[in-house]
Scaffold this active site. Structure first.
Site, PDB file in Angstrom:
ATOM      1  N   ASP A  99       0.893  -1.295  -0.022  1.00 35.53           N
ATOM      2  CA  ASP A  99       0.012   0.052  -0.106  1.00 35.53           C
ATOM      3  C   ASP A  99       1.080   1.249   0.038  1.00 35.53           C
ATOM      4  OD1 ASP A  99      -2.392   1.701   0.366  1.00 35.53           O
ATOM      5  OD2 ASP A  99      -1.686   1.761   2.384  1.00 35.53           O
ATOM      6  N   ASP A 154      -0.147   5.182   1.337  1.00 39.84           N
ATOM      7  CA  ASP A 154      -0.509   6.171   2.282  1.00 39.84           C
ATOM      8  C   ASP A 154      -0.519   5.412   3.638  1.00 39.84           C
ATOM      9  OD1 ASP A 154      -1.134   8.743   0.906  1.00 39.84           O
ATOM     10  OD2 ASP A 154      -2.381   7.235  -0.361  1.00 39.84           O
TER      11      ASP A 154
END
Length: 227
Positions: free
Chosen positions: A22, A24
């Site tokens: 991922d 953020d």
């Protein structure tokens, strides 16, 4: 490495060929500054923005919780969304300060490259947002495949980002490991049939993570030899 392993996955070793990250809140803590930025704006309007409420949009879009609409509803009058957006961006930049990679990110990327693993990134944020930070931090070239909200119809918790990234990496779900920081990201990874290591951050640490395979406090704890 202090991996917290669920009963559903006591066997940790498998034929690992790819990693998917991922962005953020995992590679950089871009999530905490956004929360504090909107929290300030809410307080200026006499409204308290709880972390529990804000967490509904962590790792996904504003479909579940739209901070603009919720604030308008709370104060019962329309707001200039453009002004709120500009104000939030100013506050965000102040809270973010000098952006840095989170601990363990670079070491893990280098270890994965040395091992010959394929590396992907799947983010619910926009392409411009993700590419900007990856290039600023000098890690863009580590990723073989990058997919963002611009590449799919549905972002996390829908599995589309992960199934697309798997396809482009040329790896099967059973040969892949995902790193996520949010429940929405975890749901997406598991819906795609991929094992997931959860790495909570300050915003997501107290949220409920269901059916994760492993949990660590930081990517610094990851030893690819375990997998």
């Amino acid at each position: 490495m202090n991996l917290v392993v669920t009963d559903a996955n006591l066997e940790s070793r498998f034929g690992l060929k790819a990693l998917i990250f991922d962005f953020d809140g995992l590679i950089m803590d871009t999530e905490t500054p956004w929360y504090y930025a909107f929290k300030d704006i809410y307080q200026e309007h006499g409204i308290e923005l709880s972390l529990e409420l804000w967490s509904k949009n962590v790792g996904t879009s504003f479909d579940e919780f739209n901070p603009y609409v919720y604030l308008e509803t709370s104060i019962q009058k329309p707001l200039d969304h453009g002004h709120i957006k500009r104000l939030s961006e100013e506050k965000y930049a102040t809270y973010l300060g000098e952006a840095q990679l989170l601990p363990g990110v670079l070491t893990l990327l280098e270890a994965a490259k040395l091992r010959g693993l394929r590396i992907g990134l799947a983010s619910s944020s926009t392409r411009d947002w993700v590419h900007k930070y990856l290039k600023e931090q000098g890690i863009f070239s580590y990723f073989d495949v990058i997919h963002t909200a611009d590449d799919v119809k549905r972002v996390k918790p829908d599995p589309e980002l992960y199934t697309l990234t798997l396809e482009k990496l040329g790896a099967a779900a059973r040969e892949t490991l995902v790193f996520e920081d949010s429940p929405n990201g975890l749901k997406a990874a598991k819906a795609a049939g991929i094992r997931c290591v959860v790495v909570p951050n300050d915003v997501t640490r107290n949220l409920e993570f269901l059916a994760h395979d492993w949990m660590v406090a930081s990517l610094e704890e990851i030893d690819l030899g375990v997998f």
